[in-house]
Design an enzyme around this catalytic site. Sequence first.
Site, PDB file in Angstrom:
ATOM      1  N   ASP A   1     -13.027   9.303   3.462  1.00 44.92           N
ATOM      2  CA  ASP A   1     -11.868   8.799   2.550  1.00 44.92           C
ATOM      3  C   ASP A   1     -12.288   9.032   1.318  1.00 44.92           C
ATOM      4  O   ASP A   1     -12.981   8.288   0.450  1.00 44.92           O
ATOM      5  CB  ASP A   1     -11.761   7.417   2.983  1.00 44.92           C
ATOM      6  CG  ASP A   1     -10.371   6.922   2.379  1.00 44.92           C
ATOM      7  OD1 ASP A   1      -9.816   7.762   1.801  1.00 44.92           O
ATOM      8  OD2 ASP A   1      -9.795   5.806   2.588  1.00 44.92           O
TER       9      ASP A   1
ATOM     10  N   HIS B   1       0.981  13.097   1.606  1.00 46.69           N
ATOM     11  CA  HIS B   1       0.166  12.458   2.230  1.00 46.69           C
ATOM     12  C   HIS B   1       0.088  13.239   3.650  1.00 46.69           C
ATOM     13  O   HIS B   1       0.371  12.723   5.016  1.00 46.69           O
ATOM     14  CB  HIS B   1       0.264  11.118   2.638  1.00 46.69           C
ATOM     15  CG  HIS B   1      -0.945  10.148   3.149  1.00 46.69           C
ATOM     16  ND1 HIS B   1      -1.714  10.646   4.652  1.00 46.69           N
ATOM     17  CD2 HIS B   1      -1.410   9.034   2.905  1.00 46.69           C
ATOM     18  CE1 HIS B   1      -2.560   9.782   4.546  1.00 46.69           C
ATOM     19  NE2 HIS B   1      -2.487   8.825   3.902  1.00 46.69           N
TER      20      HIS B   1
ATOM     21  N   ARG C   1       7.979   5.653   0.943  1.00 51.25           N
ATOM     22  CA  ARG C   1       7.671   6.156   2.396  1.00 51.25           C
ATOM     23  C   ARG C   1       8.536   4.862   3.409  1.00 51.25           C
ATOM     24  O   ARG C   1       8.402   5.381   4.680  1.00 51.25           O
ATOM     25  CB  ARG C   1       6.156   6.371   2.742  1.00 51.25           C
ATOM     26  CG  ARG C   1       5.297   5.090   2.733  1.00 51.25           C
ATOM     27  CD  ARG C   1       4.244   5.156   3.321  1.00 51.25           C
ATOM     28  NE  ARG C   1       3.248   3.880   3.277  1.00 51.25           N
ATOM     29  CZ  ARG C   1       1.973   3.693   3.710  1.00 51.25           C
ATOM     30  NH1 ARG C   1       1.435   4.740   4.476  1.00 51.25           N
ATOM     31  NH2 ARG C   1       1.301   2.750   3.623  1.00 51.25           N
TER      32      ARG C   1
ATOM     33  N   GLN D   1       0.715  -1.187   0.028  1.00 51.13           N
ATOM     34  CA  GLN D   1       0.152   0.110   0.287  1.00 51.13           C
ATOM     35  C   GLN D   1       0.929   1.251  -0.025  1.00 51.13           C
ATOM     36  O   GLN D   1       1.831   1.334   0.730  1.00 51.13           O
ATOM     37  CB  GLN D   1      -0.900   0.009   1.314  1.00 51.13           C
ATOM     38  CG  GLN D   1      -1.530   1.401   1.783  1.00 51.13           C
ATOM     39  CD  GLN D   1      -2.953   1.235   1.526  1.00 51.13           C
ATOM     40  OE1 GLN D   1      -3.626   0.531   1.052  1.00 51.13           O
ATOM     41  NE2 GLN D   1      -3.521   2.108   2.515  1.00 51.13           N
TER      42      GLN D   1
ATOM     43  N   GLU E   1      -4.671  15.711   1.039  1.00 49.85           N
ATOM     44  CA  GLU E   1      -3.267  14.886   0.615  1.00 49.85           C
ATOM     45  C   GLU E   1      -3.304  15.515  -1.090  1.00 49.85           C
ATOM     46  O   GLU E   1      -4.226  15.205  -1.804  1.00 49.85           O
ATOM     47  CB  GLU E   1      -3.490  13.574   0.571  1.00 49.85           C
ATOM     48  CG  GLU E   1      -3.803  12.999   2.121  1.00 49.85           C
ATOM     49  CD  GLU E   1      -4.425  11.607   2.183  1.00 49.85           C
ATOM     50  OE1 GLU E   1      -3.976  11.032   1.168  1.00 49.85           O
ATOM     51  OE2 GLU E   1      -4.802  11.268   3.248  1.00 49.85           O
TER      52      GLU E   1
HETATM   53  O1  LIG Z   1      -2.656   3.403   6.756  1.00 48.93           O
HETATM   54  P1  LIG Z   1      -2.127   3.840   5.478  1.00 48.93           P
HETATM   55  O2  LIG Z   1      -1.425   2.817   4.604  1.00 48.93           O
HETATM   56  O3  LIG Z   1      -0.955   4.815   5.902  1.00 48.93           O
HETATM   57  O4  LIG Z   1      -3.008   4.709   4.643  1.00 48.93           O
HETATM   58  C1  LIG Z   1      -3.846   5.750   5.154  1.00 48.93           C
HETATM   59  C2  LIG Z   1      -4.886   6.221   4.370  1.00 48.93           C
HETATM   60  O5  LIG Z   1      -4.205   6.891   3.225  1.00 48.93           O
HETATM   61  C3  LIG Z   1      -4.989   7.527   2.226  1.00 48.93           C
HETATM   62  O6  LIG Z   1      -5.804   8.612   2.833  1.00 48.93           O
HETATM   63  C4  LIG Z   1      -6.101   6.539   1.774  1.00 48.93           C
HETATM   64  O7  LIG Z   1      -7.118   7.344   0.938  1.00 48.93           O
HETATM   65  C5  LIG Z   1      -6.866   5.931   2.849  1.00 48.93           C
HETATM   66  O8  LIG Z   1      -7.754   4.736   2.146  1.00 48.93           O
HETATM   67  C6  LIG Z   1      -5.740   5.031   3.820  1.00 48.93           C
HETATM   68  O9  LIG Z   1      -6.327   4.532   4.727  1.00 48.93           O
END
Ligand SMILES: O=P(O)(O)OC[C@H]1O[C@H](O)[C@H](O)[C@@H](O)[C@@H]1O
Length: 313
Positions: A226, A181, A107, A102, A288
């Site tokens: 979100d 972010h 990062r 993800q 973001e």
């Molecule tokens: O928990 P992470 O991988 O840092 O992501 C944190 C958040 O990032 C973004 O804002 C996405 O739109 C969210 O869907 C996600 O939950």
Amino acid sequence: MVDRPNKPSALAATPGLQPQAQVTISDGSSRVTAVLPTGESVEILLFGATVLSWKDASGDEKLWLSEGAKLDGTKAVRGGIPLVFPVFGTAPDHEATSKLPQHGFARNSRWEFLGKSETSSNSVKLDFGLSSENLDDAARQLWPYKFGLLYSVTLAPESLSTALVVTNEGDVPFECQTLLHTYFKIKDIASVQVTGLEDSPFHDKVDGVKDKTQSSDPITFSGETDRVYTPVKGPGHPVIITDGGVEKFRVVRDNLDDVVVWNPWVDKAAGMGDFQPKDGWKNMVCVEAGAVSSWQKLEKGDAFEGAQTIYLH
Ligand SMILES: O=P(O)(O)OC[C@H]1O[C@H](O)[C@H](O)[C@@H](O)[C@@H]1O
């Protein structure tokens, strides 16, 4: 390449000499801190080139950082400004990035501090670099492209800018997404409004509906939020965060077409091990700036640049 700490306070106090921004490297070279002669400061963790802290001249913190954030390189930082590259979220249908974790690897990678430059007598620009050669073998195998990232963090008395340049340094084209972010620290999410996204289309990631349109009202928060907006007014039009009726932050984008607005609220915050305190969602909102609703295709030698400047007040 690294500027060693100097003694700007003495310099600044000496008549006839230009005040200089002070840059210090701390914690066994894991962090870079810059302090302006007027007192504003920024702190960046080399892991992820994550901005951890941004304070105004009175020492007031502008970014939310979880008390449970891991700062030892074992996990992406929960708070500050993590940098998303080369994929936003996960993209199971996009073959080239489908294996990445993800929000990609930027990062979670250790960046190099490339040095500082003063952009005026009272501002400082800090440059950080990451390239395919810096990646560990596991990340390189998941995304086998040759790339260079240059990330610049510029601190001025009333603003913070973060700018990313992505370069394709190989022979094979690649597609990427990127996002800054930013976790903004706020007093009370129930009194926060985000303006500048009125009448704009968005993808609601909470219920999965992709083609919603924001009303002509500002965004307010009363539950998990979100959303991926593509603002109709374009990057130069500011997105403004108001807290209790007071304008706190103005985000101006450069070449970043999308804006994600995120607050995890009670249950999602409870489910994140590194989210502390558990009611911290009341004091943060993520706005973001990114290029995430489509892919940037870079041919050999191409570069993509995207940036945000956050103004106070
Ligand atoms: O928990 P992470 O991988 O840092 O992501 C944190 C958040 O990032 C973004 O804002 C996405 O739109 C969210 O869907 C996600 O939950």
